[in-house]
Write a protein that holds these residues in place. Structure first.
Motif, PDB file in Angstrom:
ATOM      1  N   ARG A 185     -62.967  95.310 -20.014  1.00  0.00           N
ATOM      2  CA  ARG A 185     -64.146  95.267 -19.141  1.00  0.00           C
ATOM      3  C   ARG A 185     -64.709  93.852 -19.047  1.00  0.00           C
ATOM      4  NH1 ARG A 185     -66.120  98.720 -23.385  1.00  0.00           N
ATOM      5  NH2 ARG A 185     -67.391  97.609 -24.924  1.00  0.00           N
ATOM      6  N   GLN A 186     -64.353  92.993 -19.990  1.00  0.00           N
ATOM      7  CA  GLN A 186     -64.791  91.606 -19.904  1.00  0.00           C
ATOM      8  C   GLN A 186     -64.159  90.902 -18.704  1.00  0.00           C
ATOM      9  OE1 GLN A 186     -64.590  89.675 -23.834  1.00  0.00           O
ATOM     10  NE2 GLN A 186     -64.827  91.709 -24.751  1.00  0.00           N
ATOM     11  N   THR A 191     -70.255  80.587 -17.941  1.00  0.00           N
ATOM     12  CA  THR A 191     -71.159  81.033 -16.873  1.00  0.00           C
ATOM     13  C   THR A 191     -70.966  80.257 -15.574  1.00  0.00           C
ATOM     14  OG1 THR A 191     -72.873  79.506 -17.648  1.00  0.00           O
ATOM     15  CG2 THR A 191     -72.903  81.747 -18.548  1.00  0.00           C
ATOM     16  N   ARG A 236     -66.546  91.072 -15.811  1.00  0.00           N
ATOM     17  CA  ARG A 236     -67.579  90.030 -15.922  1.00  0.00           C
ATOM     18  C   ARG A 236     -67.019  88.676 -15.489  1.00  0.00           C
ATOM     19  NH1 ARG A 236     -68.524  91.754 -21.571  1.00  0.00           N
ATOM     20  NH2 ARG A 236     -69.702  93.710 -21.415  1.00  0.00           N
ATOM     21  N   ARG A 265     -70.753  81.126 -23.835  1.00  0.00           N
ATOM     22  CA  ARG A 265     -70.633  82.045 -22.712  1.00  0.00           C
ATOM     23  C   ARG A 265     -70.170  81.216 -21.519  1.00  0.00           C
ATOM     24  NH1 ARG A 265     -71.938  84.287 -26.635  1.00  0.00           N
ATOM     25  NH2 ARG A 265     -73.276  86.110 -26.947  1.00  0.00           N
ATOM     26  N   GLU A 315     -69.779  92.585 -28.445  1.00  0.00           N
ATOM     27  CA  GLU A 315     -68.337  92.391 -28.289  1.00  0.00           C
ATOM     28  C   GLU A 315     -67.876  91.112 -28.983  1.00  0.00           C
ATOM     29  OE1 GLU A 315     -67.968  94.632 -23.938  1.00  0.00           O
ATOM     30  OE2 GLU A 315     -68.221  92.459 -24.075  1.00  0.00           O
ATOM     31  N   ARG A 316     -68.696  90.065 -28.909  1.00  0.00           N
ATOM     32  CA  ARG A 316     -68.340  88.824 -29.604  1.00  0.00           C
ATOM     33  C   ARG A 316     -68.316  89.042 -31.113  1.00  0.00           C
ATOM     34  NH1 ARG A 316     -70.056  85.270 -32.774  1.00  0.00           N
ATOM     35  NH2 ARG A 316     -72.102  86.246 -32.914  1.00  0.00           N
ATOM     36  N   TRP A 341     -67.868  87.808 -23.166  1.00  0.00           N
ATOM     37  CA  TRP A 341     -68.264  88.922 -24.009  1.00  0.00           C
ATOM     38  C   TRP A 341     -69.764  89.143 -23.996  1.00  0.00           C
ATOM     39  CZ3 TRP A 341     -65.023  85.561 -27.497  1.00  0.00           C
ATOM     40  CH2 TRP A 341     -65.641  84.317 -27.723  1.00  0.00           C
ATOM     41  N   SER A 342     -70.172  90.366 -24.313  1.00  0.00           N
ATOM     42  CA  SER A 342     -71.553  90.621 -24.714  1.00  0.00           C
ATOM     43  C   SER A 342     -71.670  90.211 -26.184  1.00  0.00           C
ATOM     44  CB  SER A 342     -71.902  92.097 -24.551  1.00  0.00           C
ATOM     45  OG  SER A 342     -71.133  92.886 -25.459  1.00  0.00           O
ATOM     46  N   GLU A 343     -72.897  90.146 -26.690  1.00  0.00           N
ATOM     47  CA  GLU A 343     -73.050  89.757 -28.090  1.00  0.00           C
ATOM     48  C   GLU A 343     -72.386  90.747 -29.047  1.00  0.00           C
ATOM     49  OE1 GLU A 343     -73.897  87.654 -31.503  1.00  0.00           O
ATOM     50  OE2 GLU A 343     -73.684  87.064 -29.405  1.00  0.00           O
TER      51      GLU A 343
END
Length: 293
Positions: A235-236, A213, A239, A211, A135-136, A131-133
């Motif tokens: 969309r996640q 990574t 990523r 995250r 989204e989180r 997630w982006s922040e």
């Protein structure tokens, strides 16, 4: 039938004993199933019988969820603790490097088991950690609201709501695209599981900075995302594919965040295909080619 197993885990406080509930069925190469936050092992019921036709299927209640007790006081619910704990759980059950399939939190744990050499293949369904922040924050706010609603709802009202399709949608529409397909009994049970989850807040607290990574090299990995996931937006998945470039990224048309109920046949096929690839490649670190897609 649900059973329990106890095992020793390493923690910042030293060795501690954890006890978890699990159900085991079928025969073949082992397949470990990991549910999401606030859920329980029965989330896998729609696909478990199909998976058990080809595998020794072990569905577990994560520590602090379902029928599993919480971790000992002071032991964190973070990846550094839970992932090796799942390895210790497998050892206690006589299983070495199972195939692992997980949903949401369970998907994140499945990927981390793959990264650390504890899995021979990984299927991650809408995994957390990509997630982006914003989204989180949205996901965590939604989860807390679901938890608050489950805790505030009187049991007679819960029973009444579960008896209608509209009521089941109100209770579980955030995680299912087809909530009316859930049985009243299943909806009541999972709402109670969310209400009573002793590890809920600690898991959210530990997940605030998570995250994922890392790549997951050497084993087949499938990352699958429901096209109607309202909690972790699809969309996640893109990523996740960039993070784990060798993974196969699969769309689950018409499925929500917990897709096992929305399209059991499709989800079972995705898991079985990934496990078959793991068996074909031997599941060894540094082994055959990644699945691509």
């Amino acid at each position: 039938m649900t059973a329990t197993v106890s095992f020793t885990i390493d923690s910042p406080l030293g060795p501690r004993t954890a006890t978890v509930a699990y159900e085991r069925k079928g025969a073949g190469e082992p397949l470990l199933l990991l549910h999401g936050i606030g859920h329980h092992l029965q989330a896998w019921d729609p696909v478990a019988h199909v998976l058990a036709s080809a595998h020794d299927v072990i569905a577990v209640d994560l520590p602090g969820f379902g029928a599993s007790g919480p971790l000992p006081a002071g032991v964190p619910y973070d990846l550094a603790t839970i992932t090796p704990a799942l390895g210790a759980l497998c050892a206690a059950l006589g299983v070495e490097r199972p195939h692992v399939a997980g949903n949401s939190l369970g998907g994140l744990l499945a990927l981390d088991m793959g990264r650390t050499g504890l899995a021979r293949s990984v299927t991650a369904l809408s995994p957390a950690g990509f997630w982006s922040e914003p989204e989180r924050r949205y996901a965590f706010t939604t989860l807390r609201a679901m938890r608050a609603g489950a805790r505030a709802l009187p049991r007679p009202a819960l029973d009444r709501l579960s008896r209608s399709g509209a009521g089941r949608a109100a209770l579980t529409g955030t995680i299912y695209a087809r909530p009316a397909h859930r049985t009243p009994e299943a909806v009541v049970a999972e709402t109670l599981a969310l209400r009573e989850a002793a590890g809920f807040e600690q898991t959210l607290a530990a997940g605030g900075s998570v995250r994922f990574t890392h790549d997951v090299p050497g084993i087949p990995v499938t990352i699958a995302w429901g096209t109607r996931d309202r909690l972790l937006l699809r969309r996640q998945g893109v990523r996740a594919k960039h993070t784990v470039p060798g993974a196969r990224l699969v769309r689950l048309p018409g499925c929500g965040h917990v897709p096992m109920n929305d399209d059991p046949a499709l989800v079972a096929r995705v898991i079985l295909d990934t496990a078959t690839a793991g068996d074909r490649e031997g599941g060894s670190a540094g082994g055959g080619p990644h699945m691509s897609g």
